[in-house]
Design an enzyme around this catalytic site. Structure first.
Site, PDB file in Angstrom:
ATOM      1  N   HIS A 344     113.932 106.243 106.566  1.00 15.14           N
ATOM      2  CA  HIS A 344     115.380 106.175 106.326  1.00 15.14           C
ATOM      3  C   HIS A 344     115.770 106.316 104.864  1.00 15.14           C
ATOM      4  O   HIS A 344     116.930 106.090 104.526  1.00 15.14           O
ATOM      5  CB  HIS A 344     115.949 104.848 106.833  1.00 15.14           C
ATOM      6  CG  HIS A 344     115.914 104.698 108.312  1.00 15.14           C
ATOM      7  ND1 HIS A 344     116.966 105.062 109.134  1.00 15.14           N
ATOM      8  CD2 HIS A 344     114.952 104.232 109.131  1.00 15.14           C
ATOM      9  CE1 HIS A 344     116.646 104.803 110.390  1.00 15.14           C
ATOM     10  NE2 HIS A 344     115.432 104.296 110.421  1.00 15.14           N
ATOM     11  N   LYS A 535     130.841 100.981 102.201  1.00 20.65           N
ATOM     12  CA  LYS A 535     129.395 101.078 102.420  1.00 20.65           C
ATOM     13  C   LYS A 535     128.747 100.153 101.404  1.00 20.65           C
ATOM     14  O   LYS A 535     129.441  99.631 100.524  1.00 20.65           O
ATOM     15  CB  LYS A 535     128.923 102.518 102.215  1.00 20.65           C
ATOM     16  CG  LYS A 535     129.406 103.140 100.888  1.00 20.65           C
ATOM     17  CD  LYS A 535     129.006 104.607 100.751  1.00 20.65           C
ATOM     18  CE  LYS A 535     129.833 105.549 101.556  1.00 20.65           C
ATOM     19  NZ  LYS A 535     129.100 106.441 102.402  1.00 20.65           N
ATOM     20  N   ARG A 536     127.430  99.925 101.519  1.00 22.10           N
ATOM     21  CA  ARG A 536     126.770  99.107 100.507  1.00 22.10           C
ATOM     22  C   ARG A 536     127.068  99.681  99.124  1.00 22.10           C
ATOM     23  O   ARG A 536     127.251 100.888  98.974  1.00 22.10           O
ATOM     24  CB  ARG A 536     125.250  99.099 100.720  1.00 22.10           C
ATOM     25  CG  ARG A 536     124.808  98.275 101.908  1.00 22.10           C
ATOM     26  CD  ARG A 536     123.307  98.363 102.087  1.00 22.10           C
ATOM     27  NE  ARG A 536     122.891  99.736 102.328  1.00 22.10           N
ATOM     28  CZ  ARG A 536     121.925 100.371 101.646  1.00 22.10           C
ATOM     29  NH1 ARG A 536     121.295  99.772 100.663  1.00 22.10           N
ATOM     30  NH2 ARG A 536     121.597 101.603 101.953  1.00 22.10           N
ATOM     31  N   LYS A 541     125.235 105.960  95.693  1.00 25.85           N
ATOM     32  CA  LYS A 541     126.404 106.270  96.525  1.00 25.85           C
ATOM     33  C   LYS A 541     127.629 106.564  95.652  1.00 25.85           C
ATOM     34  O   LYS A 541     128.659 107.021  96.137  1.00 25.85           O
ATOM     35  CB  LYS A 541     126.696 105.115  97.479  1.00 25.85           C
ATOM     36  CG  LYS A 541     125.562 104.873  98.485  1.00 25.85           C
ATOM     37  CD  LYS A 541     125.872 103.685  99.378  1.00 25.85           C
ATOM     38  CE  LYS A 541     124.744 103.317 100.327  1.00 25.85           C
ATOM     39  NZ  LYS A 541     124.646 104.187 101.508  1.00 25.85           N
ATOM     40  N   THR A 641     126.208 107.053 108.154  1.00 23.07           N
ATOM     41  CA  THR A 641     126.756 106.994 109.509  1.00 23.07           C
ATOM     42  C   THR A 641     128.240 106.636 109.448  1.00 23.07           C
ATOM     43  O   THR A 641     128.993 106.955 110.365  1.00 23.07           O
ATOM     44  CB  THR A 641     126.003 105.952 110.374  1.00 23.07           C
ATOM     45  OG1 THR A 641     125.794 104.771 109.593  1.00 23.07           O
ATOM     46  CG2 THR A 641     124.664 106.485 110.836  1.00 23.07           C
ATOM     47  N   LYS A 645     131.577 107.940 111.623  1.00 27.18           N
ATOM     48  CA  LYS A 645     132.609 107.087 112.234  1.00 27.18           C
ATOM     49  C   LYS A 645     133.997 107.513 111.775  1.00 27.18           C
ATOM     50  O   LYS A 645     134.954 107.528 112.557  1.00 27.18           O
ATOM     51  CB  LYS A 645     132.358 105.613 111.864  1.00 27.18           C
ATOM     52  CG  LYS A 645     131.089 105.049 112.494  1.00 27.18           C
ATOM     53  CD  LYS A 645     130.602 103.781 111.813  1.00 27.18           C
ATOM     54  CE  LYS A 645     129.136 103.542 112.172  1.00 27.18           C
ATOM     55  NZ  LYS A 645     128.473 102.567 111.305  1.00 27.18           N
TER      56      LYS A 645
HETATM   57  C1  NBG Z   1     119.734 104.009 105.382  1.00 23.91           C
HETATM   58  C2  NBG Z   1     120.212 105.244 104.635  1.00 23.91           C
HETATM   59  C3  NBG Z   1     121.436 105.852 105.289  1.00 23.91           C
HETATM   60  C4  NBG Z   1     121.163 106.064 106.767  1.00 23.91           C
HETATM   61  C5  NBG Z   1     120.697 104.774 107.400  1.00 23.91           C
HETATM   62  C6  NBG Z   1     120.351 104.947 108.867  1.00 23.91           C
HETATM   63  C7  NBG Z   1     118.121 102.367 104.529  1.00 23.91           C
HETATM   64  C8  NBG Z   1     116.741 102.135 104.024  1.00 23.91           C
HETATM   65  N1  NBG Z   1     118.449 103.618 104.839  1.00 23.91           N
HETATM   66  O1  NBG Z   1     121.730 107.082 104.685  1.00 23.91           O
HETATM   67  O2  NBG Z   1     120.480 104.902 103.293  1.00 23.91           O
HETATM   68  O3  NBG Z   1     122.319 106.528 107.423  1.00 23.91           O
HETATM   69  O4  NBG Z   1     119.543 104.305 106.750  1.00 23.91           O
HETATM   70  O5  NBG Z   1     119.413 105.950 109.039  1.00 23.91           O
HETATM   71  O6  NBG Z   1     118.886 101.440 104.635  1.00 23.91           O
END
Ligand code: NBG
Length: 801
Positions: A344, A535-536, A541, A641, A645
């Site tokens: 991920h 988002k985080r 980002k 994601t 949404k």
């Molecule tokens: C996160 C990515 C996102 C991705 C999500 C689900 C982690 C390690 N990865 O870009 O930063 O959408 O995983 O796949 O949190």
């Protein structure tokens, strides 16, 4: 007479109204005069639970009776969000619940917000796991999710004058009506010479409009003994309970990610804890169905959600070889046939490596197994690549050096049958940049499955007004088959339909405006463009890129330029130990104070940082987004994601060619997407020739002015030092290439302003975004996993018998 469950008919299952009344008496033990709103929430939840039990039990019974092949999702995180409303929608009981509440003089909406959300994840990775569980159930796939029942989920975020403040999230404090404890399914795990017991807690995962109700099984840590009698008798009461406290710490709290070294020991312990319990549980299931241990890979397809459960490779080998007496080669072929791994992230700091010393202390047997796996692997490599020791070093499971470390991603790749990334671009970069030697060695192992989100929670539950409009326009089938949204294409130019589309969006704007007023005291104009980045908080980002753009906007408005009114909304948590991310929040908060109190900004610009972004808040935000900010440095966001949404709910994206943005743009069409910025390839070239932000800045007076204004203390009560670390970083090193992209970002933002001034055009683009996002359903993702990776087939659940 054999024990049997109640008859599998609806008869005998009380209505929600009757259920609520009964539970107030039978479960809450209260007269109506003493019942609190939370009591009423619990009664409704329990009444709903009564209605789903039949399906849950039938599902377990069907799977057991048929001995079906099962997908097993191993994840350290599940960001589930509240269950009640989702369960009502998936059971088709929402209207009945509303009526029952009305009858009792209650409001369903008020009860829904009583539910604390299980925040057992940090962000996208955990939320994806939750969407996937729901899709597996909706597709009638035999599946089980395993994880950790953290007593405290992701911290709660408050925003004070100094930015982010954290407090604990005691989500279980008032009880959890959705879980069932299974003390009979508990397993010992040995960590560092001590034994901890994992106890199963099961939560039902309901499919939409089907009987299938799968299980999410979360492990809670317990000490083998409540206390040590010898110490107790000797009068040392603290010592008597120490072991218990230490053991139970294991499932106490979720780790915020993006933290550096801190707490690694506990984290590795959490990983082996939940992985070992889960694997032991699978062997129990195997035994129960009369299957041999060597049938393991025929019965189960395991998916590792990132490297957090990668220790499963060694633990499955240990269980097969040490506990079940299987020979090494057979055990290895079972393991590598059963396991698959999803990566991920490409960010180096998120790739887990554990010090060999730590491993030796906590898991000596696993380390020995990893060494054995590695030595066989290297032996094979030596034959294949003679005379290339550097190549072997790069592939090895052990990173050599002063501090030798175990590379968990390598362990996961070597131990897996398939390895996938989460969007096309990410899967390609995974092969080209992160694991090129592995991709060359085993090209057939590597594949892509683009992420998706569940349309039930993210459309049907989150945006009921849009759901109603869709039902009317294209029928209700989109809930199970999101590709049916394509039916909207024909309406994208229909004036009357666009009028209704705007009305639905206006409603969402007003709802969010009310939330903003309530949460942060800021009054915003529901008629303005809602520009959202939630988002985080992380430098890659690039929330700071968006913030700089807001400063520029503020300067332009102050200089008298006429720009359409905007409300810029940020939300997201920063890992507590990540100073730069906290500083970015501090900057946004400081900017908001100045901008929102400046009379010249009235009716033109509002800036809001919404505290404590989580699933529930997301449900309120996504339907109201006009402009979706997906502005990461190209090549660094694996998928995203939130981008899906928002587009699904009719937002237009401003974004880089990164992660799933690439595929969103391909599908919605380049004309309906505001693209900007360098591509991953272009950035690689820029990096190769030596990047420095200064030349970019020198050619960009607007960016310069924005940076100077921040540096002057304008947003920090005259304090010129506060934001220095952020600005110095941007001007000297700029690791995330903010300055390389800021000019093009401005151009794209200007295009947004121009487009917004043509409401007809904007609405058409909005409809087309929704119409063309069917691909981003997690049902599609899960179908791909099931068909290509797990080889698991749907098994409809009917009434038992
Ligand atoms: C996160 C990515 C996102 C991705 C999500 C689900 C982690 C390690 N990865 O870009 O930063 O959408 O995983 O796949 O949190």
């Amino acid at each position: 007479m054999a024990l049997s469950n109640p008859a599998p008919t609806a008869a005998g299952t009380p209505s929600l109204l009757e259920g609520m009344r009964r539970h107030l008496f039978l479960s809450q033990a209260k007269p109506p005069s003493l019942a609190t709103r939370h009591d009423h929430y619990l009664c409704l939840a329990l009444a709903v639970r009564d209605r789903l039990l039949r399906n849950w039990v039938d599902t377990a019974e069907t799977y057991t009776r048929q001995g079906v092949r099962t997908a097993v999702y191993l994840s350290a995180e599940y960001l589930l969000g509240p269950h009640l409303e989702n369960n009502l929608v998936n059971l088709g009981l929402r209207a009945e619940a509303e009526a029952a509440c009305r009858e009792l003089g209650l409001s369903l909406d008020e009860l829904l917000v009583e539910e604390p959300e299980p925040g057992l994840g940090n962000g996208g990775l955990g939320r994806l796991a939750a969407c996937f569980q729901e899709s597996m159930a909706s597709l009638e796939l035999p599946a089980i999710g395993y994880g950790i029942r953290y007593e405290f989920g992701i911290f709660r975020q408050q925003i004070g004058a100094n930015g982010q403040e954290e407090s604990t999230d005691p989500w279980l404090a008032r009880g959890n009506p959705w879980e069932v404890i299974r003390p009979e399914w508990s397993y010992p795990v040995e960590i560092g010479g001590h034994t901890v017991i994992g106890v199963a807690y099961d939560t039902p995962i309901l499919g939409y409009g089907v009987a299938t109700t799968n299980t999410l099984r979360l492990w809670s840590a317990q000490a083998p003994d409540a206390f040590d009698f010898a110490s107790f008798n000797a009068g040392d009461y603290t010592r008597a309970v120490l072991r218990k406290v230490q053991s139970e710490t294991l499932s106490k709290v979720l780790y915020p990610n993006d933290e550096l070294e801190q707490g690694k020991r506990l984290r590795l312990s959490q990983q082996i804890f939940f992985v070992s319990c889960s694997l032991q549980d699978m062997f129990r299931i195997l035994r129960g169905q009369g299957l041999a241990v060597t049938d393991f890979h025929r019965k189960f397809a395991l998916q590792l959600n990132d490297t957090h459960p990668a220790i499963a490779v060694a633990e499955l080998m240990r269980l097969l070889v040490d506990e079940h007496g299987v020979d090494w080669d057979t055990a290895w072929s079972i393991t590598t046939a059963a396991i698959s791994y999803t990566n991920h992230t490409l960010l180096p700091e998120a790739l887990e490596c554990w010090g060999v010393e730590l491993f030796e202390q906590l898991l000596p047997r696993h380390l020995a197994i990893i060494y054995e796996i590695n030595s066989r692997f290297l032996r094979m490599l030596r034959i294949r690549y003679p005379g290339q020791p550097e190549l072997l070093e790069r592939l090895s499971l052990i990173e050599e050096g002063a501090h030798r470390r175990v590379r968990m991603a390598h362990l996961a790749v070597v131990g897996s049958q398939q390895v996938n990334g989460v969007a096309e671009l990410h899967s390609r970069l995974l092969c080209e940049r992160l694991l090129p030697e592995f991709a060359a060695l085993w090209p057939e192992k590597f594949t892509n499955v683009t992420n998706g989100v569940t349309p039930r929670r993210w459309l049907a539950v989150a945006n009921p007004a849009l759901a109603d409009l869709l039902d009317e326009a294209i029928g209700s089938g989109w809930r199970r088959d999101l590709d049916q949204l394509a039916g909207l294409e024909a309406l994208a130019g229909d004036g009357a339909f666009l009028e209704r589309w705007r009305a639905v969006r206006g409603l969402a704007h007003r709802r969010l405006a009310a939330t903003i007023e309530q949460e942060s005291g800021v009054t915003v104009d529901p008629g303005s463009l809602f520009d959202v980045q939630v988002k985080r908080i992380h430098e890659y980002k690039r929330q700071h890129l968006a913030a700089l753009q807001v400063v520029e906007r503020y300067l332009r408005l102050r200089a008298g330029e006429d720009l359409p009114p905007r409300t810029v909304i940020f939300g997201g948590k920063a890992a507590p130990g990540y100073a730069m991310a906290r500083l970015i929040i501090r900057l946004i908060v400081g900017m908001a104070d100045i901008i929102n109190s400046d009379p010249a900004m009235q009716g033109r610009l509002r800036l809001v940082f919404l505290p404590n972004f989580n699933v529930s808040l997301g449900q309120r935000i996504y339907p109201a987004v006009d402009l979706s900010e997906q502005i990461s440095t190209a090549g660094l966001e694996a998928s995203g994601t939130g981008n899906m949404k928002m587009a699904l709910n009719g937002a237009l994206t401003i974004g880089t060619l990164d992660g799933a943005n690439v595929e969103i743009r391909e599908r919605v069409g380049a004309d309906n997407f505001f693209l900007f910025g360098h591509t991953a390839e272009e950035l690689a070239e820029i990096n190769a020739s030596g990047y420095h932000p200064m030349p970019w800045l020198e050619n960009d007076p607007m960016a310069r002015e924005a940076i100077d204004l921040i540096g002057s203390g304008h947003f920090s009560e005259g304090d010129r030092d506060l934001f220095h670390p952020l600005l110095a970083n941007l001007c000297s090193h700029d690791p995330f290439r903010v300055m390389a992209d800021i000019g093009d970002y401005r151009r794209a933002q200007n295009a947004v302003d121009a487009c917004w001034q043509d409401p007809g055009r904007w609405s058409t683009m909005s409809v087309l975004n929704t119409a063309r996002c069917g691909f981003f359903s997690s049902d599609r993702s899960i179908r791909e996993y099931a068909e290509r990776i797990w080889k698991v087939k749907p098994v409809p659940v009917g009434p038992a018998g």
